[in-house]
Design an enzyme around this catalytic site. Sequence first.
Site, mmCIF file in Angstrom:
data_model
loop_
_atom_site.group_PDB
_atom_site.id
_atom_site.type_symbol
_atom_site.label_atom_id
_atom_site.label_comp_id
_atom_site.label_asym_id
_atom_site.label_seq_id
_atom_site.Cartn_x
_atom_site.Cartn_y
_atom_site.Cartn_z
ATOM 1 C CE LYS A 47 -3.579 -2.612 0.619
ATOM 2 N NZ LYS A 47 -3.151 -3.861 -0.210
ATOM 3 N N GLY A 48 0.468 2.260 -0.913
ATOM 4 C CA GLY A 48 1.101 3.371 -1.004
ATOM 5 C C GLY A 48 2.159 3.650 -2.043
ATOM 6 C CB CYS A 49 3.451 1.038 -4.486
ATOM 7 S SG CYS A 49 4.952 0.357 -3.530
ATOM 8 C CD GLN A 50 3.125 7.215 -9.629
ATOM 9 O OE1 GLN A 50 4.288 7.470 -9.310
ATOM 10 N NE2 GLN A 50 2.684 7.875 -10.878
ATOM 11 C CB SER A 51 2.798 1.006 -10.233
ATOM 12 O OG SER A 51 4.212 0.960 -9.650
#
Length: 138
Positions: A47-51
């Site tokens: 969670k928190g990743c752009q992709s």
Amino acid sequence: MQNTANKLKESFQSFESWQERYQYIIEFGKKMGPMPLELKSEDNQVKGCQSKTWIFCRKNDDGTLEFLADSEAAISKGISALLLSVYSNQKAQDILTFPDSFIKELGIVEHLSMNRSNGLASMLKRIKNYALAYSLKN
């Protein structure tokens, strides 16, 4: 872990431009073995990743933790591969006590977008959380 972190730092210092460093990160990710499709679940998603990026951890018979990762974006996959090169196949307690300052020493953070920088922090947090969980089981 320190030897691997030092080798990464040397590699990054050998490049003259950030374009070369980005290419190195992408190529590093391409060398990472594939993550089984069944491990690309929502439970393993960072969670928190752009992709979409996944990190999975399992404990080896010798007590070390093995990490597997993948991402839909080449740069995120490369960043996760860099992290795994340092943290995978290490004891949980060693992962927890190893300073993550090597990331700043690579100079990656200031050259990433805010979203990618947050993704890097989320990947690192996930790795440390796995290590903490496994250290508590012992």
